[in-house]
Scaffold this motif. Structure first.
Motif, PDB file in Angstrom:
ATOM      1  N   ASP A 267       0.836  -1.211   0.000  1.00 55.53           N
ATOM      2  CA  ASP A 267       0.000   0.000   0.000  1.00 55.53           C
ATOM      3  C   ASP A 267       0.868   1.258   0.000  1.00 55.53           C
ATOM      4  N   LEU A 268       1.941   1.232   0.783  1.00 60.25           N
ATOM      5  CA  LEU A 268       2.835   2.389   0.822  1.00 60.25           C
ATOM      6  C   LEU A 268       3.435   2.647  -0.551  1.00 60.25           C
ATOM      7  N   LYS A 269       3.865   1.583  -1.206  1.00 60.39           N
ATOM      8  CA  LYS A 269       4.460   1.735  -2.536  1.00 60.39           C
ATOM      9  C   LYS A 269       3.444   2.287  -3.526  1.00 60.39           C
ATOM     10  N   ARG A 270       2.211   1.789  -3.457  1.00 61.57           N
ATOM     11  CA  ARG A 270       1.187   2.234  -4.409  1.00 61.57           C
ATOM     12  C   ARG A 270       0.871   3.707  -4.235  1.00 61.57           C
ATOM     13  N   HIS A 271       0.709   4.133  -2.985  1.00 58.27           N
ATOM     14  CA  HIS A 271       0.421   5.550  -2.734  1.00 58.27           C
ATOM     15  C   HIS A 271       1.651   6.413  -3.003  1.00 58.27           C
ATOM     16  N   GLY A 272       2.813   5.865  -2.728  1.00 58.10           N
ATOM     17  CA  GLY A 272       4.031   6.626  -2.929  1.00 58.10           C
ATOM     18  C   GLY A 272       4.328   6.934  -4.382  1.00 58.10           C
ATOM     19  N   LYS A 273       3.898   6.060  -5.289  1.00 57.80           N
ATOM     20  CA  LYS A 273       4.181   6.278  -6.710  1.00 57.80           C
ATOM     21  C   LYS A 273       3.614   7.605  -7.216  1.00 57.80           C
ATOM     22  N   ASP A 274       2.417   7.950  -6.744  1.00 58.27           N
ATOM     23  CA  ASP A 274       1.809   9.199  -7.197  1.00 58.27           C
ATOM     24  C   ASP A 274       2.638  10.404  -6.763  1.00 58.27           C
ATOM     25  N   ILE A 275       3.204  10.337  -5.548  1.00 52.18           N
ATOM     26  CA  ILE A 275       4.027  11.444  -5.070  1.00 52.18           C
ATOM     27  C   ILE A 275       5.337  11.497  -5.842  1.00 52.18           C
ATOM     28  N   GLU A 276       5.942  10.340  -6.052  1.00 50.54           N
ATOM     29  CA  GLU A 276       7.227  10.288  -6.747  1.00 50.54           C
ATOM     30  C   GLU A 276       7.137  10.938  -8.122  1.00 50.54           C
ATOM     31  N   ARG A 277       6.113  10.599  -8.869  1.00 49.92           N
ATOM     32  CA  ARG A 277       6.046  11.072 -10.253  1.00 49.92           C
ATOM     33  C   ARG A 277       5.861  12.584 -10.332  1.00 49.92           C
ATOM     34  N   ILE A 278       5.029  13.151  -9.431  1.00 52.41           N
ATOM     35  CA  ILE A 278       4.787  14.594  -9.511  1.00 52.41           C
ATOM     36  C   ILE A 278       5.962  15.379  -8.936  1.00 52.41           C
ATOM     37  N   VAL A 279       6.612  14.846  -7.896  1.00 56.34           N
ATOM     38  CA  VAL A 279       7.769  15.524  -7.314  1.00 56.34           C
ATOM     39  C   VAL A 279       8.916  15.570  -8.320  1.00 56.34           C
ATOM     40  N   LEU A 280       9.171  14.470  -9.014  1.00 56.23           N
ATOM     41  CA  LEU A 280      10.238  14.461 -10.019  1.00 56.23           C
ATOM     42  C   LEU A 280       9.906  15.414 -11.156  1.00 56.23           C
ATOM     43  N   TYR A 281       8.656  15.400 -11.629  1.00 54.43           N
ATOM     44  CA  TYR A 281       8.257  16.304 -12.713  1.00 54.43           C
ATOM     45  C   TYR A 281       8.490  17.765 -12.326  1.00 54.43           C
ATOM     46  N   ARG A 282       8.068  18.144 -11.113  1.00 57.72           N
ATOM     47  CA  ARG A 282       8.249  19.535 -10.676  1.00 57.72           C
ATOM     48  C   ARG A 282       9.729  19.912 -10.662  1.00 57.72           C
ATOM     49  N   ALA A 283      10.545  19.028 -10.102  1.00 56.69           N
ATOM     50  CA  ALA A 283      11.974  19.327  -9.989  1.00 56.69           C
ATOM     51  C   ALA A 283      12.607  19.497 -11.363  1.00 56.69           C
ATOM     52  N   VAL A 284      12.268  18.608 -12.290  1.00 57.86           N
ATOM     53  CA  VAL A 284      12.830  18.693 -13.639  1.00 57.86           C
ATOM     54  C   VAL A 284      12.355  19.970 -14.330  1.00 57.86           C
ATOM     55  N   LYS A 285      11.083  20.270 -14.198  1.00 57.58           N
ATOM     56  CA  LYS A 285      10.523  21.477 -14.823  1.00 57.58           C
ATOM     57  C   LYS A 285      11.217  22.728 -14.297  1.00 57.58           C
ATOM     58  N   TRP A 286      11.369  22.837 -12.993  1.00 52.75           N
ATOM     59  CA  TRP A 286      11.990  24.026 -12.400  1.00 52.75           C
ATOM     60  C   TRP A 286      13.465  24.121 -12.801  1.00 52.75           C
ATOM     61  N   HIS A 287      14.128  22.984 -12.856  1.00 53.62           N
ATOM     62  CA  HIS A 287      15.534  22.978 -13.292  1.00 53.62           C
ATOM     63  C   HIS A 287      15.645  23.486 -14.724  1.00 53.62           C
TER      64      HIS A 287
END
Length: 303
Positions: A267-287
């Motif tokens: 369950d942690l992994k499943r919920h965590g995936k949504d956070i991982e994808r948006i956090v990485l996208y934001r970081a890449v976009k801002w960079h």
């Protein structure tokens, strides 16, 4: 009639050559009086118009100053080398670290991935929507699983196996591919291998990783298992620049979600995936938008 038509054509030709382009100026230096005035006067004196400005200063006694300016300038791509040479004179008395970037230039990305596809899928999707100002030049993986996904998006895919025995040769292959494709930035989209120092040194503050925990908690492998064992009530993800200390590079972006005692590790992994994808996208976009300045082991992120 012909006289006026000729002048109209001449006017059109002359003004078509004057293309307004946007630039981004980043400044980092010891804080002191006169920085903003010096930068603003320089841009004005050199025909630039400030479109947006943001700044931050730390403790005023021994503080540091950071600035991000978006400006417009006629034919900036042509005059950029001259502008940079001139700005060096303004920057020197303030001991500035600085860069001027043509905003229209698209960085070339290499994405590394292993077997988890959610972060890779997110970046490709955002890129296809035009939400990442970049060219995804290639995807590299130590497994062949993403070949179809990547090539269907029109992105070259390279399968480079990494084992204990082949690690050195794999690094040589990676470096060759990165150099051949003139890569600017490397994105680790859940790439489950430690990045060698040769790549880190070549791409200083240009390797972005997503770690599936709210750092500094649960560094290293199996963070969801570590979080479950600890009984946390929040889990998160962290996007950071990679340095030679595992999961300790400057943090760009983080986010969290609440969990309960009813959740197991899956369950942690499943919920965590949504956070991982948006956090990485934001970081890449801002960079890519030149919104991040690295200072020591911290970042200043201009929103």
């Amino acid at each position: 009639m012909m006289y006026y038509l000729k002048h109209l054509i001449d006017y059109w030709r002359q003004n078509m050559k004057q293309i307004i382009e946007k630039g981004i100026l980043l400044v980092s230096c010891p804080d002191r009086e006169g920085i903003v005035a010096a930068v603003s006067n320089f841009l004005f004196s050199n025909g630039a118009n400030i479109v947006h400005s943001d700044q931050h200063s730390t403790d005023p006694v021994e503080g540091h100053f950071f600035m991000r300016i978006e400006f417009s300038h006629q034919n900036l791509s042509e005059v950029l080398p001259t502008l940079e040479e001139a700005f060096a004179v303004t920057a020197a008395p303030f001991s500035m670290d600085w860069s001027i970037t043509l905003a229209s230039r698209k960085a070339r990305l290499a994405i590394f991935a292993t077997k988890e596809d959610h972060c890779l899928q997110e970046l490709i999707w955002r890129w296809q929507l035009g939400e990442l100002h970049a060219e995804i030049a290639m995807v590299i993986s130590n497994h062949p699983d993403f070949k179809e996904l990547t090539e269907n998006a029109g992105i070259p895919f390279y399968h480079v196996p990494v084992t204990k025995e082949t690690k050195v040769s794999a690094t040589e292959t990676h470096l060759q591919l990165l150099k051949e494709q003139n890569i600017d930035t490397v994105i680790l989209a859940r790439y489950m291998q430690i990045i060698p120092g040769d790549i880190i040194h070549l791409f200083q503050n240009e390797v972005i990783n997503i770690h599936h925990s709210f750092l500094p908690a649960f560094i290293g492998g199996s963070p969801y298992q570590q979080a479950f064992d600890r009984g946390v009530k929040l889990i998160g993800a962290t996007a950071h620049y990679v340095n030679e200390q595992l999961d300790e590079g400057p943090i760009i972006e983080q986010d969290i979600t609440r969990i309960t005692h009813r959740y197991n590790v899956a369950d942690l992994k499943r919920h965590g995936k949504d956070i991982e994808r948006i956090v990485l996208y934001r970081a890449v976009k801002w960079h890519l938008e030149k919104r991040v300045i690295v200072h020591g082991n911290k970042t200043i992120v201009f929103q």
